[in-house]
Write an enzyme that holds these catalytic residues in place. Structure first.
Site, mmCIF file in Angstrom:
data_model
loop_
_atom_site.group_PDB
_atom_site.id
_atom_site.type_symbol
_atom_site.label_atom_id
_atom_site.label_comp_id
_atom_site.label_asym_id
_atom_site.label_seq_id
_atom_site.Cartn_x
_atom_site.Cartn_y
_atom_site.Cartn_z
ATOM 1 N N ASP A 106 0.865 -1.154 0.041
ATOM 2 C CA ASP A 106 -0.038 0.178 -0.058
ATOM 3 C C ASP A 106 0.912 1.209 0.149
ATOM 4 O OD1 ASP A 106 -2.283 1.425 0.099
ATOM 5 O OD2 ASP A 106 -2.905 1.093 2.033
ATOM 6 N N HIS B 273 2.662 3.012 -8.894
ATOM 7 C CA HIS B 273 2.488 1.588 -9.130
ATOM 8 C C HIS B 273 3.503 1.041 -9.617
ATOM 9 C CE1 HIS B 273 -1.615 1.908 -7.428
ATOM 10 N NE2 HIS B 273 -2.076 2.490 -8.536
ATOM 11 N N LEU C 247 11.308 -20.133 -3.905
ATOM 12 C CA LEU C 247 10.110 -19.262 -3.345
ATOM 13 C C LEU C 247 8.899 -19.594 -4.482
ATOM 14 C CD1 LEU C 247 9.418 -16.882 -1.543
ATOM 15 C CD2 LEU C 247 9.803 -15.799 -3.556
#
Ligand code: FPP
Length: 263
Positions: free
Chosen positions: A37, A54, A148
């Protein structure tokens, strides 16, 4: 903490992160979930359009993925777009829908090389074809990787996910393939989009907001939360190390007692 070793006479910067902040022999979280955020505020502070935030946030995704993988984290779930984010202006939604494509096109070779496996959880309906295609390509190219799991939550909403799991169970009860007594926590867990993944050990939300915003409501029941004022584009490797260090100092009791507390 964040040493920058500048090589003289060149413009190459080697960034070195002080991993000694982590507690030796104390486990790193197996699953880290992040609500990324503050991109809009980061851009506003610089008089840039929101989408620039973004785009910068995408670079943080790369840094965090790389370090999490190196530290031996098993799953990194990133909240990239919620089912509620469609309410944003079309220009911003269109940009956000292009980001997975840009990220995965640019960094797919690196993800393959680093043994990272790309996954996605969320509703495919409404996602543009180009977004799904980029994700599908990355999933396919990384499907045999064992490092991962980079799990993008895209067009994801936790309440809808729970409703769907409940509907599926109800349909099976109606058909007679399940009885009421078969319904338990494991059954519901197995009906969610996170099926097969461990529950998050650590949830991070950046930018000072302290709420869950419809993110993994069931899965976060015993997760440790860490909130930071840092805006997502400013979040870096040291921020992740700090979060993990704080996690390592937490006393997870799952409703019970531990060690001396029992006496
Ligand atoms: C919330 O910040 C952020 C989002 C809704 C999008 C998060 C997406 C990224 C970080 C990029 C994802 C990258 C890939 C590779 C998919 P906000 O816009 O609500 O910030 P604000 O609260 O400051 O306005």
């Amino acid at each position: 903490m964040f040493n920058k070793l500048l090589k003289r006479n060149t413009d190459v910067v080697i960034e070195n992160h002080d991993r000694s902040v982590l507690i030796p022999n104390e486990e790193v979280p197996a699953h880290i979930a992040i609500i990324m955020d503050g991109n809009g505020r980061w851009a506003k502070k610089r008089a840039l359009p929101r989408v620039a935030g973004h785009h910068e946030g995408m670079k943080t995704v790369r840094k965090v993925t790389k370090l999490a993988n190196e530290l031996g984290v098993s799953v990194l779930t990133l909240y990239a777009f919620s089912t509620e984010n469609w309410k944003r202006p079309k220009i911003e939604v269109d940009f956000l829908m292009r980001l997975p494509e840009e990220f995965l096109t640019t960094f797919l070779p690196e993800l393959v090389e680093e043994n990272v496996r790309v996954e996605m959880m969320g509703y495919h309906e409404n996602l543009p074809k180009h977004t799904l295609k980029a994700i599908q390509k990355a999933k396919e190219a990384t499907k045999n990787n064992t490092g991962l799991i980079l799990n993008f939550a895209l067009n994801y909403g936790s309440r809808a996910e729970i409703v769907d799991a409940v509907k599926d169970i109800a349909a099976q009860v109606a058909k007679g393939t399940l009885t009421l007594d078969d319904i338990n926590e494991d059954l519901i867990t197995g009906g969610l989009m996170t099926k097969g993944l461990p529950e998050p050990d650590l949830l991070i939300r950046t930018s000072g907001e302290v709420r869950l915003s419809n993110f993994m409501l069931w899965q976060l029941a015993y997760t440790e939360f860490w909130f930071t004022e840092t805006l997502w584009p400013d979040f870096n490797e040291d921020s992740l190390l700090e979060a993990i260090q704080i996690y390592q100092n937490r006393n997870r009791r799952y409703g019970g007692l531990k060690g001396d507390e029992v006496k």
